[in-house]
Write an enzyme that holds these catalytic residues in place. Structure first.
Site, PDB file in Angstrom:
ATOM      1  N   ASP A 103      -2.930   2.371  -6.271  1.00  0.00           N
ATOM      2  CA  ASP A 103      -1.849   2.500  -5.288  1.00  0.00           C
ATOM      3  C   ASP A 103      -1.755   1.338  -4.307  1.00  0.00           C
ATOM      4  O   ASP A 103      -1.098   1.452  -3.270  1.00  0.00           O
ATOM      5  CB  ASP A 103      -1.982   3.812  -4.521  1.00  0.00           C
ATOM      6  N   GLU A 104      -2.368   0.220  -4.614  1.00  0.00           N
ATOM      7  CA  GLU A 104      -2.239  -0.936  -3.729  1.00  0.00           C
ATOM      8  C   GLU A 104      -2.460  -2.239  -4.485  1.00  0.00           C
ATOM      9  O   GLU A 104      -3.172  -2.283  -5.491  1.00  0.00           O
ATOM     10  CB  GLU A 104      -3.210  -0.841  -2.548  1.00  0.00           C
TER      11      GLU A 104
ATOM     12  N   ASP B 224       0.850  -1.193   0.000  1.00  0.00           N
ATOM     13  CA  ASP B 224       0.000   0.000   0.000  1.00  0.00           C
ATOM     14  C   ASP B 224       0.886   1.242   0.000  1.00  0.00           C
ATOM     15  O   ASP B 224       1.647   1.475   0.943  1.00  0.00           O
ATOM     16  CB  ASP B 224      -0.902  -0.017   1.241  1.00  0.00           C
TER      17      ASP B 224
END
Length: 229
Positions: free
Chosen positions: A103-104, A8
């Site tokens: 983003d993860e 993350d």
């Protein structure tokens, strides 16, 4: 036994901007727009968060809380490009990747020790190559790994060996997938911690949550559920 790792990125949009604008790092920084724009904060640096600024807040409110805030307009093309580089690094190290959002994402390994080593390698490569940091959670399922990645931000790495004990001590609102309405409903039944779900009569849970009661019970034991992710 598979071990899942959740990667993350830390304050992703803001971190990407600060990587190319390091001279702003000492100031509260946000991605969103100008003070007079009708936009909201897309991402806030950790220094901005110390001022009470968070994603989703109007830019007007953000500047009211922090008059010396520095902000820029979002650049999604840039963030998507960096995201592709991140997951390319993950796949090159781990040999697999599951992209969850810009983003993860996740990867897995059959060995806990190898998962830890690969995670450290990935974190360092992202830091060296892209000048941004990420946090990681390692556990025996995706749900707990995702929760673990929030434990030591920014730039953290958290290993959860015992999902049962870990998730049992969490407040119900801290569990991925349990929204505010469900939390409020559970609290109304006197359920504040996940471990309380384990002993709560299933017939009453079913009366209030229908088939979702079975998912809540599974999650309370630290077991994964695709319906929670």
């Amino acid at each position: 036994m598979k071990w899942f790792v959740h990667i993350d990125m830390d304050a992703f949009f803001a971190s990407v901007e600060l990587a190319s604008k390091p001279y702003f790092a000492k100031y509260p920084f946000a991605v969103g727009g100008s003070e007079k724009s009708r936009t909201v904060v897309s991402a806030a640096s950790y220094k901005a968060r110390e001022c009470g600024i968070k994603a989703g807040m109007s830019m007007f409110e953000a500047y009211r809380k922090c008059p010396n805030l520095i902000s820029v307009e979002p650049d999604m093309d840039k963030y998507i490009s960096i995201s592709k580089e991140i997951f390319s690094i993950v796949e090159s190290v781990a040999g697999n990747v599951e992209i969850y959002s810009v983003d993860e994402g996740f990867f897995h390994s059959d060995s806990m020790d190898i998962a830890i080593d690969m995670t450290k390698d990935i974190k360092q490569r992202i830091k060296n190559d892209l000048k941004i940091t990420c946090s990681a959670g390692i556990a025996k399922n995706r749900l707990v790994a995702k929760m673990a990645s929030e434990e030591n931000k920014p730039d953290g790495l958290t290993l959860i060996r015992d999902a049962f004990s870990y998730i049992g001590e969490k407040e119900v609102g801290e569990v991925v997938g349990i929204g505010r309405q469900t939390q409020k409903h559970l609290n109304g039944l006197g359920i504040y911690y996940v471990k309380q779900i384990r002993d709560y009569p299933m017939n009453i849970l079913k009366k209030h949550f229908n088939s979702y009661a079975y998912i809540l019970r599974e999650v309370s034991y630290g077991r994964d559920s695709v319906n929670m992710m």
